[in-house]
Design an enzyme around this catalytic site. Structure first.
Site, short mmCIF file in Angstrom:
data_model
loop_
_atom_site.label_atom_id
_atom_site.label_comp_id
_atom_site.label_asym_id
_atom_site.label_seq_id
_atom_site.Cartn_x
_atom_site.Cartn_y
_atom_site.Cartn_z
N PRO A 158 19.12 16.42 53.13
CA PRO A 158 18.45 17.34 52.67
C PRO A 158 18.77 18.06 51.47
CG PRO A 158 18.86 18.32 54.57
CD PRO A 158 19.47 16.87 54.52
N MET A 159 18.33 18.22 50.04
CA MET A 159 18.83 18.99 48.98
C MET A 159 17.90 19.45 48.24
SD MET A 159 21.84 16.24 47.54
CE MET A 159 20.62 14.78 47.63
N GLY A 168 24.87 14.05 50.31
CA GLY A 168 24.19 14.86 49.47
C GLY A 168 24.35 14.59 47.92
N HIS A 218 15.14 23.23 59.99
CA HIS A 218 16.08 23.66 59.17
C HIS A 218 16.63 25.12 59.85
CE1 HIS A 218 19.05 24.46 56.23
NE2 HIS A 218 18.26 24.46 55.04
N TYR A 264 19.79 30.60 57.02
CA TYR A 264 18.43 30.95 56.88
C TYR A 264 17.70 31.33 58.31
CZ TYR A 264 19.05 28.32 52.62
OH TYR A 264 19.55 28.00 51.15
#
Length: 372
Positions: free
Chosen positions: A26-27, A323, A178, A183
């Site tokens: 994921p980017m 990535g 995530h 986060y």
């Protein structure tokens, strides 16, 4: 002859056979530059379609609500329009034989009131991350966030559950929570960012409670084998995270507890920076956590073909996520297969808008006469 472990089939995710062990990580790419933060078929759809030869694609982080946003132009998964946009993306990937999960995202305090009509971003405690964020009004310093009430926590759990249902409706093969990279969930895990005294703070079990309550809620709309979770245990000095003596034991508790579930995978990151002088850190994440987890383990951060093959050969991981290599090499798997040179990426276009630096990286030219 080289052992191409990355190119082996992988069938340990129930009902989701992967054609190889190469995962597109994921980017954040910031291409949803429209009022509703809706993914665009001709842009997002093409981007992921070009990379569908990966065993599995994990999308960019997609915010689960308006409260969850902290970056400009990131596509959400909470509105009907966003679901319709993602439907076109998943269809294009599936038409190419690809598999795709969506990463469910809430940034917590790594945000700014500019994203929230002047309201404070949410966090486990009212502690400023002391970072800079790029808002619609430009680069700004983070502020002291609002400590989440129990009602805020319940609403956020419901937002993740709703986002997971939206992912099902949009045709995704699964979701990734995530819970990494400083986060919201990560902020709850760490004592340095979580000073709560209720059932969501204090002990390791309490600081992990919010994550597991969210996981259990998502399970109500999605089979466990369609859920993954991402963690970054040795993140230090980045995204406002600071390690202490309980950081690694907290992640050890979480990973061990996940053995009670039947997840698609656990996705771990090796350290993003040098933590050799951080006495609480683990420098080799895959090797440390592999003995603790019985399920499918994915690893990322800084791998290339050789190191990716080796970490699988050594038994420390089952899947490897790439990535930046996937930014500039949409046909990364084919380049691995043919032992071809990899293209360099242009970091200046990572977070800009439009096709440049997004969908304009060329694939290898294949000599069709060889296969005639």
């Amino acid at each position: 002859m080289r052992k191409e472990f990355l190119l082996q089939n992988f069938n340990n995710i129930d009902g989701l056979p992967l054609k190889n062990r190469v995962v597109m990580a994921p980017m954040t790419r910031s291409r949803a530059d429209n009022e509703g933060n809706v993914p665009i078929s001709d842009l997002h759809g093409l981007y992921y379609e070009q990379r569908a030869s990966a065993g599995l694609i994990i999308t960019e982080g997609s915010q689960v609500s308006k409260e969850a946003v902290g970056y400009i132009n990131t596509a959400g998964i909470y509105s009907k329009e966003q679901v319709e946009g993602w439907k076109k993306v998943t269809k294009r990937v599936h038409n190419e034989g690809g598999k795709i999960f969506i990463q469910l995202w809430h940034v917590g305090r790594i945000s700014h009131p500019d994203f929230h009509n002047g309201e404070l971003p949410l966090a486990p405690s009212a502690l400023n991350a002391n970072q800079t964020v790029y808002t619609p009004q430009g680069q700004k310093e983070t502020v002291t966030p609002k400590e989440m009430t129990k009602e805020d926590i319940k609403r956020t759990i419901a937002d993740f559950k709703n986002a997971a249902q939206n992912a099902v409706d949009a045709g995704f093969d699964g979701v990734e929570i995530h819970s990494s990279n400083g986060y919201l969930f990560h902020q709850f895990f760490n004592k340095t960012s979580n000073k709560r005294t209720d059932e969501y703070g204090g002990s390791i079990e309490n600081r992990a409670r919010f994550f597991f309550e969210t996981l259990d809620a998502i399970k109500e709309v999605l089979h466990e084998q369609k859920i993954g979770a991402r963690f970054n245990p040795s993140l230090h000095g980045i995204f406002g995270m600071e390690m202490d003596e309980e950081t690694i034991p907290t992640f050890e508790y979480i990973i061990k507890k996940l053995n009670d579930y039947n997840l698609a995978y656990v996705h771990l990151s090796e350290p993003f920076n040098d933590v050799s002088d951080v006495k609480f850190a683990v420098q080799n994440i895959a090797a440390h956590f592999r003995p603790l987890y019985n399920g499918t383990l994915m690893i990322n951060a800084g791998f290339d073909e050789a190191s990716g093959n080796k970490v699988i050969e050594d038994g420390f991981a089952d899947l490897v996520a790439f990535g930046k290599l996937y930014v500039s090499n949409p046909d990364l798997v084919e380049r691995f297969e043919r032992n071809q040179e990899l293209a360099d990426w242009n970091q200046d276009t990572f977070y800009t808008t439009g096709a440049k630096g997004y969908t304009d990286y060329p694939k290898l030219e294949v000599n069709t006469t060889e296969n005639a």
